[in-house]
Structures are given as C-alpha cells and as structure tokens.
Design a protein around this motif. Structure first.
Motif, mmCIF file in Angstrom:
data_model
loop_
_atom_site.group_PDB
_atom_site.id
_atom_site.type_symbol
_atom_site.label_atom_id
_atom_site.label_comp_id
_atom_site.label_asym_id
_atom_site.label_seq_id
_atom_site.Cartn_x
_atom_site.Cartn_y
_atom_site.Cartn_z
ATOM 1 N N LEU A 1 26.431 32.366 25.027
ATOM 2 C CA LEU A 1 26.137 33.619 24.095
ATOM 3 C C LEU A 1 26.490 33.148 22.681
ATOM 4 C CD1 LEU A 1 27.177 36.643 26.475
ATOM 5 C CD2 LEU A 1 25.042 35.425 26.256
ATOM 6 N N ILE A 2 25.453 33.658 21.895
ATOM 7 C CA ILE A 2 25.600 33.090 20.605
ATOM 8 C C ILE A 2 25.931 34.695 19.721
ATOM 9 C CG2 ILE A 2 24.732 32.210 18.501
ATOM 10 C CD1 ILE A 2 24.665 30.477 20.955
ATOM 11 N N PHE A 3 26.999 34.707 18.897
ATOM 12 C CA PHE A 3 27.382 35.581 17.969
ATOM 13 C C PHE A 3 27.202 35.583 16.539
ATOM 14 C CE2 PHE A 3 28.857 36.651 22.114
ATOM 15 C CZ PHE A 3 28.784 38.045 22.226
ATOM 16 N N ILE A 4 26.752 36.348 15.562
ATOM 17 C CA ILE A 4 27.068 35.899 14.199
ATOM 18 C C ILE A 4 28.307 36.216 13.669
ATOM 19 C CG2 ILE A 4 26.080 36.374 11.963
ATOM 20 C CD1 ILE A 4 23.327 36.863 13.139
ATOM 21 N N THR A 5 29.108 35.689 12.781
ATOM 22 C CA THR A 5 30.243 35.925 12.207
ATOM 23 C C THR A 5 29.925 36.741 10.958
ATOM 24 O OG1 THR A 5 30.405 34.032 10.822
ATOM 25 C CG2 THR A 5 31.193 33.807 13.089
ATOM 26 N N PRO A 6 31.112 37.263 10.549
ATOM 27 C CA PRO A 6 30.761 38.045 9.051
ATOM 28 C C PRO A 6 30.298 37.082 7.937
ATOM 29 C CG PRO A 6 32.883 38.731 10.300
ATOM 30 C CD PRO A 6 32.300 37.753 11.046
ATOM 31 N N VAL B 1 22.892 35.696 6.047
ATOM 32 C CA VAL B 1 21.865 36.071 6.422
ATOM 33 C C VAL B 1 21.612 37.263 5.293
ATOM 34 C CG1 VAL B 1 20.570 37.966 8.126
ATOM 35 C CG2 VAL B 1 21.877 35.943 8.839
ATOM 36 N N ALA B 2 22.172 37.751 4.609
ATOM 37 C CA ALA B 2 21.816 38.877 3.452
ATOM 38 C C ALA B 2 21.379 38.118 2.352
ATOM 39 C CB ALA B 2 23.051 39.528 3.198
ATOM 40 N N LEU C 1 18.621 34.921 15.301
ATOM 41 C CA LEU C 1 19.503 35.420 15.898
ATOM 42 C C LEU C 1 20.057 36.821 15.448
ATOM 43 C CD1 LEU C 1 21.948 35.376 18.068
ATOM 44 C CD2 LEU C 1 23.216 34.063 16.207
ATOM 45 N N HIS C 2 20.042 36.808 13.913
ATOM 46 C CA HIS C 2 20.219 38.268 13.453
ATOM 47 C C HIS C 2 19.344 39.404 13.783
ATOM 48 C CE1 HIS C 2 20.678 41.115 10.129
ATOM 49 N NE2 HIS C 2 22.061 41.107 10.370
ATOM 50 N N GLU C 3 18.202 39.043 13.897
ATOM 51 C CA GLU C 3 17.032 40.041 14.370
ATOM 52 C C GLU C 3 17.053 40.359 15.913
ATOM 53 O OE1 GLU C 3 13.432 37.530 13.452
ATOM 54 O OE2 GLU C 3 13.327 38.231 11.556
ATOM 55 N N LEU C 4 17.671 39.184 16.695
ATOM 56 C CA LEU C 4 17.655 39.484 18.295
ATOM 57 C C LEU C 4 18.821 40.371 18.438
ATOM 58 C CD1 LEU C 4 16.424 35.842 19.445
ATOM 59 C CD2 LEU C 4 15.152 38.297 19.722
#
Length: 156
Positions: free
Chosen positions: A97-102, A108-109, A48-51
C-alpha cells in the motif's frame, strides 16, 4: 503530402491527440523543473494524492497508465525522496500500500500551484463547459481503451 483536410476529424483525432498530449507534458515538465520532480515522478504522486492514502501499487499503476514494474522504479525514487512510503497490505501480504508523507503533501501543493498556473495560461480561452465536455469525452475514451490494455497485458 496530403493536407489534413483530406482526412476526416475522426482520422486525424488520435495523431493530434497524442501530439498534443506530448506537447502538454513537455510544457508541464518545463514548468515543474523547479520542483525537482520529473513528469515520471510527479504524475504518480499527484494521482496518489487524488486517490487517497493506502492505494495498492497495482491500482496506482492502472490509474497512472503504467505497468506495475515501471511504477515500482518510480515509487523507489519517490520513497528515496521521502515523499511516499510503502507498507504491507494486512489483507494481502504480497501487496504493498502506498502512502504520501508530509513532505510528499508539500510537494503535491507546490506541483498543484505550478500546474494551476500553467493550465490557466493554456486553457485561457476555453469555457468551463468546454473543458467539462472534453473531460467527459476523455473518460468515455478511457473506458474503451482499458479493455484493449487489459487484453494486451494478458497476452504478454
């Protein structure tokens, strides 16, 4: 029992590739245990982070290689952990739709840091050119796999 030499490289490829992929994932899982995420949950988060934000669940399932119903359970776990959020797609109310939160970005980091360390150790004696060649071969194989998967999905 026949030795591996009695089979051509083509005949050995699939079995060896699957075994290597399983061992690779176990090595990553072992190293990522400190992040609190399993392979099942970190892989969709990384993809998801990549997309980028705003990916439909259906698209993410395709990219991760899971059925949408299987991905939904993993997204539930990620959402409960406040790593992602799902929103209705304005263009298609049935789609999410999918969203990454802080917090998801922080995860991910951490995941990428662990992955980089493990992969550096595993790939230490391979050149960048060898790795790039393998990635290109994987992409070519992936293009041939998808129609087979699409056909099996239509039949089930």
């Amino acid at each position: 029992m026949a030795s591996h030499n009695s089979f051509s490289a083509r005949e050995r490829f699939g079995v060896q590739f699957v075994e290597l992929a399983r061992r690779w994932r176990r090595a990553l899982d072992h190293s990522l245990a400190q992040t609190g995420l399993t392979d099942a949950t970190w892989a969709p988060l990384i993809r998801l982070h990549e997309l980028g934000d705003g990916v439909q669940q259906k698209e993410l399932a395709l990219r991760v290689g899971l059925r949408e119903s299987s991905l939904v359970r993993l997204l539930d776990i990620l959402e409960q952990g406040a790593l992602i959020e799902r929103r209705a797609d304005e263009a298609d109310r049935r789609a999410k739709l999918i969203f990454i939160t802080p917090a998801g970005r922080n995860s991910v980091a951490k995941i990428r840091k662990v992955l980089a360390h493990v992969e550096t150790d595993i790939l230490v004696d391979l050149s960048d050119q060898e790795i790039e060649s393998m990635l290109q071969a994987f992409a070519n194989i992936g293009k041939r796999i998808q129609p087979i998967l699409d056909d099996s999905e239509q039949r089930s």
